[in-house]
Design an enzyme around this catalytic site. Structure first.
Site, PDB file in Angstrom:
ATOM      1  N   LYS A  28       0.839  -1.216   0.000  1.00  0.00           N
ATOM      2  CA  LYS A  28       0.000   0.000   0.000  1.00  0.00           C
ATOM      3  C   LYS A  28       0.865   1.255   0.000  1.00  0.00           C
ATOM      4  O   LYS A  28       0.617   2.182  -0.766  1.00  0.00           O
ATOM      5  CB  LYS A  28      -0.934  -0.031   1.220  1.00  0.00           C
ATOM      6  CG  LYS A  28      -1.883   1.137   1.307  1.00  0.00           C
ATOM      7  CD  LYS A  28      -3.131   0.777   2.088  1.00  0.00           C
ATOM      8  CE  LYS A  28      -2.929   0.721   3.585  1.00  0.00           C
ATOM      9  NZ  LYS A  28      -2.719   2.047   4.205  1.00  0.00           N
ATOM     10  N   SER A  29       1.884   1.293   0.851  1.00  0.00           N
ATOM     11  CA  SER A  29       2.733   2.495   0.938  1.00  0.00           C
ATOM     12  C   SER A  29       3.408   2.771  -0.398  1.00  0.00           C
ATOM     13  O   SER A  29       3.453   3.918  -0.863  1.00  0.00           O
ATOM     14  CB  SER A  29       3.809   2.299   2.010  1.00  0.00           C
ATOM     15  OG  SER A  29       3.221   2.171   3.278  1.00  0.00           O
ATOM     16  N   SER A 174       6.430   9.187  12.335  1.00  0.00           N
ATOM     17  CA  SER A 174       5.421   9.024  11.283  1.00  0.00           C
ATOM     18  C   SER A 174       6.025   9.217   9.902  1.00  0.00           C
ATOM     19  O   SER A 174       6.503  10.303   9.559  1.00  0.00           O
ATOM     20  CB  SER A 174       4.289  10.038  11.485  1.00  0.00           C
ATOM     21  OG  SER A 174       3.497  10.109  10.312  1.00  0.00           O
ATOM     22  N   ASP A 327       1.546  -1.201  11.947  1.00  0.00           N
ATOM     23  CA  ASP A 327       0.226  -1.660  11.495  1.00  0.00           C
ATOM     24  C   ASP A 327      -0.061  -3.109  11.900  1.00  0.00           C
ATOM     25  O   ASP A 327      -1.150  -3.627  11.635  1.00  0.00           O
ATOM     26  CB  ASP A 327       0.125  -1.544   9.966  1.00  0.00           C
ATOM     27  CG  ASP A 327       0.090  -0.085   9.526  1.00  0.00           C
ATOM     28  OD1 ASP A 327      -0.321   0.773  10.331  1.00  0.00           O
ATOM     29  OD2 ASP A 327       0.494   0.206   8.382  1.00  0.00           O
ATOM     30  N   ARG A 358      -6.914   1.806  17.800  1.00  0.00           N
ATOM     31  CA  ARG A 358      -6.637   0.360  17.691  1.00  0.00           C
ATOM     32  C   ARG A 358      -6.327  -0.291  19.019  1.00  0.00           C
ATOM     33  O   ARG A 358      -6.555  -1.496  19.185  1.00  0.00           O
ATOM     34  CB  ARG A 358      -5.465   0.124  16.726  1.00  0.00           C
ATOM     35  CG  ARG A 358      -5.898   0.161  15.302  1.00  0.00           C
ATOM     36  CD  ARG A 358      -4.864  -0.351  14.329  1.00  0.00           C
ATOM     37  NE  ARG A 358      -5.437  -0.225  12.995  1.00  0.00           N
ATOM     38  CZ  ARG A 358      -4.747  -0.031  11.896  1.00  0.00           C
ATOM     39  NH1 ARG A 358      -3.430   0.042  11.945  1.00  0.00           N
ATOM     40  NH2 ARG A 358      -5.349   0.061  10.735  1.00  0.00           N
TER      41      ARG A 358
HETATM   42  C1  S3P Z   1       2.314   4.733   6.271  1.00  0.00           C
HETATM   43  C2  S3P Z   1       2.798   5.134   7.500  1.00  0.00           C
HETATM   44  C3  S3P Z   1       2.223   4.672   8.774  1.00  0.00           C
HETATM   45  C4  S3P Z   1       1.321   3.447   8.599  1.00  0.00           C
HETATM   46  C5  S3P Z   1       0.405   3.597   7.427  1.00  0.00           C
HETATM   47  C6  S3P Z   1       1.204   3.775   6.145  1.00  0.00           C
HETATM   48  C7  S3P Z   1       2.938   5.273   5.049  1.00  0.00           C
HETATM   49  O1  S3P Z   1       1.443   5.731   9.323  1.00  0.00           O
HETATM   50  O2  S3P Z   1       0.583   3.234   9.773  1.00  0.00           O
HETATM   51  O3  S3P Z   1      -0.435   2.473   7.290  1.00  0.00           O
HETATM   52  O4  S3P Z   1       2.708   4.717   3.945  1.00  0.00           O
HETATM   53  O5  S3P Z   1       3.693   6.255   5.157  1.00  0.00           O
HETATM   54  P1  S3P Z   1       2.103   6.884  10.244  1.00  0.00           P
HETATM   55  O6  S3P Z   1       2.942   7.745   9.391  1.00  0.00           O
HETATM   56  O7  S3P Z   1       0.922   7.620  10.820  1.00  0.00           O
HETATM   57  O8  S3P Z   1       2.897   6.151  11.289  1.00  0.00           O
END
Ligand code: S3P
Length: 450
Positions: A28-29, A174, A327, A358
């Site tokens: 996804k990222s 984050s 996650d 969560r």
């Molecule tokens: C993500 C960062 C994380 C993760 C999210 C995807 C990303 O969030 O929980 O599912 O793709 O940069 P945070 O940046 O809030 O930790």
């Protein structure tokens, strides 16, 4: 786009061992970022293996709304004709990001550094999540923001003619905040510097380099990551192949670990060191997990995860590991339910502001299914190894990972487990139910189960 408006209750029942070789959908990222950076490049990029979930489809719609041409070819490859930095068009209507925190926060960085007005909305879950963490640095760069109290969606931004480059120390661990600042810095003249005290997933940095940006990552004397990006590059189009998402692989992997007789391979999984904390933790708990066929693609390590049913023991998960498995705590809590002894998980403050709270959602779900636990302000302790696990119905609160985690619990307990809404799974893992059925899992709509 939001998921199906009517909730779809699902029930998972204990049954057969889980066996076979499967692939999970794309990461996804990386999927979000590949569409966004391709949209900012000059020329045509291609993306293979993209995650076609609701979250990523919302990012595709958003990049179309600012002028990129994004199409899917008959062979499943996506092509993106980028518009080039500085040339974004003002969207004609509101951009709906549905459930997607990553999508909206990264898009805020992109449009917030352009002199266009954009309004974002989202579903009930996204509208509760904090956006100030990306709006604050954007304001420092000159972005005007109109938002509800507490900086929540719906909100509108208008970027300045010339954004000011920024030196910014990320106040929370984050990757979304880091990425939003870097993406905004792309359109600012001069050097934008992000200081990251706690390392998080580094896909944005890696991919920016791949697209030809001048970006460096060093450690300062305090051991913090210092990322320097020279603004206003011409990004060059790329051909990207998205590997399987370790955060999605986590569900069949844990399901196999806790279901007696299971022997499963999940192929082609991203093994980026900032994403594999769950597998490290599970091994410490005694899991029989082997990583096979390790190879590299597009600057990322990938491999096949071979997992067999294992006897697990409780551990303490180091708090500093949290960003590399942020996650995966819900499904780790499920694994911990079947482990002998207590599993302590400290350092979980960020879990309170995910698609749901969560920490609370997991604790309530465990309690509903006869698994004792202790919920602290920023920690969870699961007391595992009990009997009579299952039998409850779990409230998902529009959270895909809560839904999938508790369905996994239901596969290995003594009694079935229901979730009030499985439709939310489409956020990140389209085809979850079908893929799990392919390896022998019994997950059906609750009406069918009744
Ligand atoms: C993500 C960062 C994380 C993760 C999210 C995807 C990303 O969030 O929980 O599912 O793709 O940069 P945070 O940046 O809030 O930790």
């Amino acid at each position: 786009m939001s998921h199906a408006s009517s909730p779809q209750p699902l029930t998972a029942s204990p049954g057969k061992p889980l066996k076979g070789r499967i692939r999970v959908p794309g990461d996804k990222s990386i999927s979000h970022r590949s569409i966004m950076l391709s949209a900012l490049a000059v020329g045509r990029s291609t993306v293979r293996g993209i995650l076609e979930s609701e979250d990523v489809l919302n990012t595709i719609a958003a990049m179309r709304a600012v002028g990129a041409r994004v199409e899917k070819a008959a062979d499943g490859t996506w092509t993106v004709d980028g518009i080039g930095l500085g040339s974004l068009l003002e969207p004609e209507s509101v951009i709906d990001f549905g459930n997607a925190g990553t999508g909206v926060r990264l898009a805020l960085g992109i449009v917030g550094s352009h002199p266009i007005a954009t309004t974002f909305v989202g579903d009930a879950s996204l509208s509760r999540r904090p956006m100030g963490r990306v709006l604050d640095p954007l304001r420092m760069m000159g972005t005007q923001v109109v938002a509800r109290a507490g900086d929540r969606l719906p909100l509108s931004v208008r970027g300045p003619e010339t954004p000011s480059p920024l030196t910014y120390r990320v106040p929370v661990a984050s990757a979304q905040v880091k990425s939003a600042v870097l993406l905004a810095g792309l359109n600012a003249p001069g050097v934008t510097t992000v200081i990251e005290p706690v390392p998080t997933r580094d896909h944005t940095e890696k991919m920016l380099k791949g697209f030809g940006a001048d970006i460096t990552v060093d450690l300062n004397d305090a051991g913090e990551r210092v990322i320097r990006l020279v603004g206003q590059p011409t990004l060059k189009p790329q051909d990207i192949t998205v590997p399987g998402d370790p955060s999605s692989a986590a569900f069949p992997v844990v399901a196999a670990l806790i279901t007696p007789g299971s022997d499963l391979v999940v192929e082609n999984v991203l093994l980026n060191e900032h994403r594999t904390g769950l597998f490290t933790t599970l091994k410490e708990m005694g899991a029989d997990i082997e990583i096979e066929n390790i190879r590299e693609t597009g600057g990322e390590e990938i491999g096949d995860i071979h997992v067999r049913h294992s006897k697990l023991a409780g551990v303490t998960v180091p708090a500093e590991r949290a960003p590399s498995m942020i996650d995966e705590y819900p499904v780790l809590a499920v694994a911990a339910s079947f482990a002998k002894g207590e599993t302590h998980m400290p350092g979980l403050d960020e879990l309170r502001v995910k698609e749901s709270d969560r920490l609370a959602a997991v604790a309530r779900g465990l309690e509903a299914n006869g698994v004792p636990c202790r919920e602290g302000e920023a920690e969870l302790t699961v007391i595992g190894g009990g009997s009579r696990i299952g039998g409850g119905t779990v409230t998902t609160h529009l959270d895909h990972r809560i839904a999938m985690s508790f369905l996994v619990l239901g596969l290995a307990g003594e009694k079935p487990v229901s979730v009030d809404d499985g439709a939310v799974i489409a956020t990140s893992f389209p085809g979850f139910r079908e893929l799990m059925a392919q390896i022998g899992a019994d997950i059906s709509s609750s009406k069918e189960a009744a």
